[in-house]
Scaffold this active site. Structure first.
Site, mmCIF file in Angstrom:
data_model
loop_
_atom_site.group_PDB
_atom_site.id
_atom_site.type_symbol
_atom_site.label_atom_id
_atom_site.label_comp_id
_atom_site.label_asym_id
_atom_site.label_seq_id
_atom_site.Cartn_x
_atom_site.Cartn_y
_atom_site.Cartn_z
ATOM 1 N N ASN A 100 1.975 -22.566 -39.130
ATOM 2 C CA ASN A 100 1.159 -23.683 -39.631
ATOM 3 C C ASN A 100 1.793 -24.349 -40.852
ATOM 4 O O ASN A 100 1.195 -25.258 -41.431
ATOM 5 C CB ASN A 100 -0.272 -23.230 -39.942
ATOM 6 N N TYR B 157 -4.654 -7.618 -50.408
ATOM 7 C CA TYR B 157 -3.497 -7.867 -49.539
ATOM 8 C C TYR B 157 -3.112 -6.578 -48.797
ATOM 9 O O TYR B 157 -2.959 -6.561 -47.571
ATOM 10 C CB TYR B 157 -2.307 -8.381 -50.354
ATOM 11 N N LYS C 59 -3.163 -5.313 -44.600
ATOM 12 C CA LYS C 59 -2.072 -4.676 -43.838
ATOM 13 C C LYS C 59 -2.563 -3.358 -43.232
ATOM 14 O O LYS C 59 -2.271 -3.042 -42.078
ATOM 15 C CB LYS C 59 -0.851 -4.427 -44.733
ATOM 16 N N TYR D 184 8.086 -2.850 -44.311
ATOM 17 C CA TYR D 184 9.209 -3.352 -45.111
ATOM 18 C C TYR D 184 9.094 -2.816 -46.529
ATOM 19 O O TYR D 184 8.015 -2.807 -47.113
ATOM 20 C CB TYR D 184 9.188 -4.875 -45.263
ATOM 21 N N SER E 53 4.008 -3.395 -44.529
ATOM 22 C CA SER E 53 4.600 -3.339 -45.860
ATOM 23 C C SER E 53 4.505 -1.925 -46.412
ATOM 24 O O SER E 53 3.559 -1.185 -46.099
ATOM 25 C CB SER E 53 3.818 -4.288 -46.766
HETATM 26 P P1 NAD Z 1 6.498 -16.352 -45.851
HETATM 27 O O1 NAD Z 1 5.305 -16.870 -46.545
HETATM 28 O O2 NAD Z 1 7.843 -16.927 -46.189
HETATM 29 O O3 NAD Z 1 6.311 -16.482 -44.277
HETATM 30 C C1 NAD Z 1 5.051 -16.418 -43.657
HETATM 31 C C2 NAD Z 1 4.949 -17.613 -42.714
HETATM 32 O O4 NAD Z 1 3.676 -17.550 -42.058
HETATM 33 C C3 NAD Z 1 5.005 -18.958 -43.439
HETATM 34 O O5 NAD Z 1 5.959 -19.785 -42.792
HETATM 35 C C4 NAD Z 1 3.589 -19.524 -43.324
HETATM 36 O O6 NAD Z 1 3.601 -20.924 -43.237
HETATM 37 C C5 NAD Z 1 3.105 -18.856 -42.044
HETATM 38 N N1 NAD Z 1 1.654 -18.679 -41.956
HETATM 39 C C6 NAD Z 1 0.816 -18.144 -42.882
HETATM 40 N N2 NAD Z 1 -0.441 -18.140 -42.410
HETATM 41 C C7 NAD Z 1 -0.400 -18.673 -41.158
HETATM 42 C C8 NAD Z 1 -1.376 -18.929 -40.172
HETATM 43 N N3 NAD Z 1 -2.667 -18.678 -40.388
HETATM 44 N N4 NAD Z 1 -0.992 -19.461 -38.998
HETATM 45 C C9 NAD Z 1 0.317 -19.752 -38.762
HETATM 46 N N5 NAD Z 1 1.281 -19.547 -39.674
HETATM 47 C C10 NAD Z 1 0.930 -19.003 -40.856
HETATM 48 O O7 NAD Z 1 6.514 -14.771 -46.056
HETATM 49 P P2 NAD Z 1 7.622 -13.685 -45.657
HETATM 50 O O8 NAD Z 1 8.154 -13.108 -46.916
HETATM 51 O O9 NAD Z 1 8.543 -14.223 -44.661
HETATM 52 O O10 NAD Z 1 6.679 -12.576 -45.026
HETATM 53 C C11 NAD Z 1 6.484 -12.456 -43.640
HETATM 54 C C12 NAD Z 1 5.574 -11.271 -43.371
HETATM 55 O O11 NAD Z 1 6.159 -10.088 -43.918
HETATM 56 C C13 NAD Z 1 4.183 -11.402 -44.000
HETATM 57 O O12 NAD Z 1 3.239 -10.894 -43.074
HETATM 58 C C14 NAD Z 1 4.262 -10.509 -45.208
HETATM 59 O O13 NAD Z 1 3.024 -9.980 -45.562
HETATM 60 C C15 NAD Z 1 5.219 -9.420 -44.733
HETATM 61 N N6 NAD Z 1 5.908 -8.735 -45.836
HETATM 62 C C16 NAD Z 1 6.690 -9.473 -46.695
HETATM 63 C C17 NAD Z 1 7.303 -8.829 -47.767
HETATM 64 C C18 NAD Z 1 8.155 -9.605 -48.749
HETATM 65 O O14 NAD Z 1 8.420 -9.097 -49.831
HETATM 66 N N7 NAD Z 1 8.596 -10.824 -48.429
HETATM 67 C C19 NAD Z 1 7.151 -7.441 -47.954
HETATM 68 C C20 NAD Z 1 6.383 -6.736 -47.038
HETATM 69 C C21 NAD Z 1 5.764 -7.391 -45.984
HETATM 70 N N1 UFG Z 2 9.214 -7.324 -61.905
HETATM 71 C C1 UFG Z 2 9.468 -7.694 -63.210
HETATM 72 N N2 UFG Z 2 9.353 -9.018 -63.541
HETATM 73 C C2 UFG Z 2 9.001 -9.972 -62.631
HETATM 74 C C3 UFG Z 2 8.748 -9.579 -61.293
HETATM 75 C C4 UFG Z 2 8.854 -8.243 -60.966
HETATM 76 O O1 UFG Z 2 9.794 -6.868 -64.046
HETATM 77 O O2 UFG Z 2 8.896 -11.152 -63.007
HETATM 78 C C5 UFG Z 2 9.369 -5.898 -61.529
HETATM 79 C C6 UFG Z 2 8.080 -5.267 -61.040
HETATM 80 O O3 UFG Z 2 7.336 -4.760 -62.117
HETATM 81 C C7 UFG Z 2 8.642 -4.176 -60.118
HETATM 82 C C8 UFG Z 2 9.908 -4.798 -59.544
HETATM 83 O O4 UFG Z 2 10.267 -5.842 -60.443
HETATM 84 O O5 UFG Z 2 9.011 -3.044 -60.856
HETATM 85 C C9 UFG Z 2 9.715 -5.397 -58.168
HETATM 86 O O6 UFG Z 2 8.620 -6.305 -58.183
HETATM 87 P P1 UFG Z 2 8.320 -7.299 -56.971
HETATM 88 O O7 UFG Z 2 7.141 -8.112 -57.345
HETATM 89 O O8 UFG Z 2 9.563 -8.013 -56.580
HETATM 90 O O9 UFG Z 2 7.995 -6.324 -55.765
HETATM 91 P P2 UFG Z 2 6.847 -5.223 -55.612
HETATM 92 O O10 UFG Z 2 7.533 -3.934 -55.321
HETATM 93 O O11 UFG Z 2 5.897 -5.250 -56.722
HETATM 94 O O12 UFG Z 2 6.070 -5.759 -54.345
HETATM 95 C C10 UFG Z 2 6.736 -6.167 -53.136
HETATM 96 C C11 UFG Z 2 5.886 -7.230 -52.440
HETATM 97 C C12 UFG Z 2 4.577 -6.646 -52.008
HETATM 98 C C13 UFG Z 2 4.826 -5.446 -51.157
HETATM 99 C C14 UFG Z 2 5.710 -4.449 -51.873
HETATM 100 C C15 UFG Z 2 6.085 -3.307 -50.995
HETATM 101 O O13 UFG Z 2 5.640 -8.314 -53.324
HETATM 102 O O14 UFG Z 2 3.872 -7.582 -51.245
HETATM 103 O O15 UFG Z 2 6.923 -5.098 -52.293
HETATM 104 O O16 UFG Z 2 6.686 -3.785 -49.848
HETATM 105 F F1 UFG Z 2 3.652 -4.874 -50.858
#
Ligand code: NAD
Ligand code: UFG
Length: 338
Positions: free
Chosen positions: A32, A148, A152, A176, A124
């Site tokens: 979307n 959040y 999950k 992840y 996650s």
């Molecule tokens: P992102 O926001 O870049 O990608 C998510 C995509 O989903 C976006 O393009 C957004 O437009 C689309 N989207 C959101 N809601 C929607 C809906 N209702 N219908 C259709 N499209 C929709 O995020 P990402 O980092 O690529 O993450 C992808 C997935 O991986 C997510 O489910 C996120 O929770 C999970 N995840 C991400 C991380 C991370 O650190 N990036 C860590 C663990 C898990």
């Molecule tokens: N951190 C800083 N300064 C910042 C941002 C982060 O010091 O501006 C530190 C945080 O305290 C942490 C580390 O950098 O120690 C990593 O932080 P992130 O926010 O990059 O990542 P997190 O591990 O907190 O969380 C990420 C995703 C979550 C997911 C989690 C586990 O954001 O959605 O990894 O997959 F749940």
């Protein structure tokens, strides 16, 4: 097999789209665009030499999903679509339950209606809650510390119930750790709206002068240098893990499988800053700030199950993660200057 990627225009989805095409699969993205831009599809075409169709739609719209699955004759789905900002989920929990949980239920119903029962889901490491031991293996107890994370966990439970009720499903839940970095081409990467929540995009923007300094959230944790330790995984390795997981579940006879996607190696915040500066020849000014609510001291994976069962291990190290993040940041600067 044609694979529908919900959220395929996003950060991780776009890298997985590129990896699937190079592994010989056909891909269609369903997004979307709430957190992405349709221009990513042109960049994917430049990377893969293939036009990847984008269906602009919402996963809470079952009819749109059924139409996309049928029109494109999809045989499997990889489900990335979701909201992912922890702080926002605390402030607006209903938005998260609606988008992530209701959206996933609607997707599962549409898949069932269309007879598509092969699914890879983006979970996650947040589902492990506060680590009771390290490294985190897939048997570690699960819990959630924010809405959040709860979405999950709820989705994982929903998937387990669906797989238990109907053994025709082939579902992979991928947990992840901390995805970072960008495609070698520099064309796609992570470009969050507003001020980044996550460390690596924040570091990149400080290095580029778009932000003044990094706040290091706490230096009094029980870790070697006192700053938080995480398992950063290159997004291209993560993408390859999806290809391996999809190929594994289409061959095995398990309705449900769960794999960690991480490296097994933890790095501190200061390790990340040092590596980014050294590899890219830039400065990343920082100051020590108070701890961020909800952060844990250390979190890293046991990647052994994925290595054993998928034959997949992450190959790219910290230097490659930092170099590719910076290449993408430079590419963004060029685009903005145009
Ligand atoms: P992102 O926001 O870049 O990608 C998510 C995509 O989903 C976006 O393009 C957004 O437009 C689309 N989207 C959101 N809601 C929607 C809906 N209702 N219908 C259709 N499209 C929709 O995020 P990402 O980092 O690529 O993450 C992808 C997935 O991986 C997510 O489910 C996120 O929770 C999970 N995840 C991400 C991380 C991370 O650190 N990036 C860590 C663990 C898990
Ligand atoms: N951190 C800083 N300064 C910042 C941002 C982060 O010091 O501006 C530190 C945080 O305290 C942490 C580390 O950098 O120690 C990593 O932080 P992130 O926010 O990059 O990542 P997190 O591990 O907190 O969380 C990420 C995703 C979550 C997911 C989690 C586990 O954001 O959605 O990894 O997959 F749940």
């Amino acid at each position: 097999m044609k694979i529908l990627l919900t959220g395929g225009a996003g950060y991780i989805g776009s890298h997985v789209a590129a990896a699937l095409v190079s592994a010989g699969h056909e891909v269609v993205c369903f997004d979307n665009l709430s957190n992405s831009d349709a221009a990513v599809m042109d960049r994917l075409e430049a990377i893969t030499g293939t036009v990847i169709p984008l269906v602009q739609g919402d996963i809470r719209d079952g009819d749109a999903l059924r139409a996309a699955l049928n029109d494109h004759a999809a045989g499997a789905v990889i489900h990335f679509a979701g909201l992912k900002a922890v702080g926002e989920s605390v402030a607006e929990p209903m938005k998260y339950y609606d988008n992530n949980v209701r959206g996933t239920l609607t997707l599962l119903e549409a898949m069932r209606d269309c007879g598509v029962k092969t699914l890879v889901f983006s979970s996650s490491a947040t589902v492990y809650g506060e680590p009771r031991y390290l490294p985190l293996d897939e048997e570690h107890p699960t819990s959630a510390t924010n809405p959040y994370g709860r979405t999950k966990l709820m989705i994982e439970e929903m998937l387990a119930d669906v797989a238990a009720a109907d053994g025709d499903w082939r579902i992979a839940t991928l947990r992840y750790f901390n995805p970072v970095g960008a495609h070698d081409s520099g064309l796609i990467g992570e470009n969050p709206n507003g001020v980044p929540n996550n460390l690596m995009p924040f570091i990149s923007r400080v290095a580029a002068g778009r932000l003044n300094e990094l706040s290091v959230f706490g230096n009094d944790y029980d870790t070697p240098d006192g700053t938080g330790v995480r398992d950063y995984i290159h997004v291209v390795d993560l993408a390859d893990g999806h290809v391996a997981a999809l190929e594994a579940i289409t061959k095995n006879d398990q309705p449900l499988s769960t794999w960690n996607l991480g490296t097994g190696q933890g790095y501190s915040v200061l390790d990340m800053v040092e590596a980014f500066e050294r590899v890219n020849g830039v400065r990343v000014p920082y100051r020590i700030a108070p701890r961020r609510d909800g952060d844990v001291a250390s979190c890293f994976a046991s990647p052994e199950r994925a290595a054993r069962e998928l034959g997949w291990t992450a190959e790219r190290g910290l230097d490659t993660m930092c170099a590719s993040s910076w290449r993408f940041e430079r590419m963004l600067a060029t685009r903005n200057a145009d």
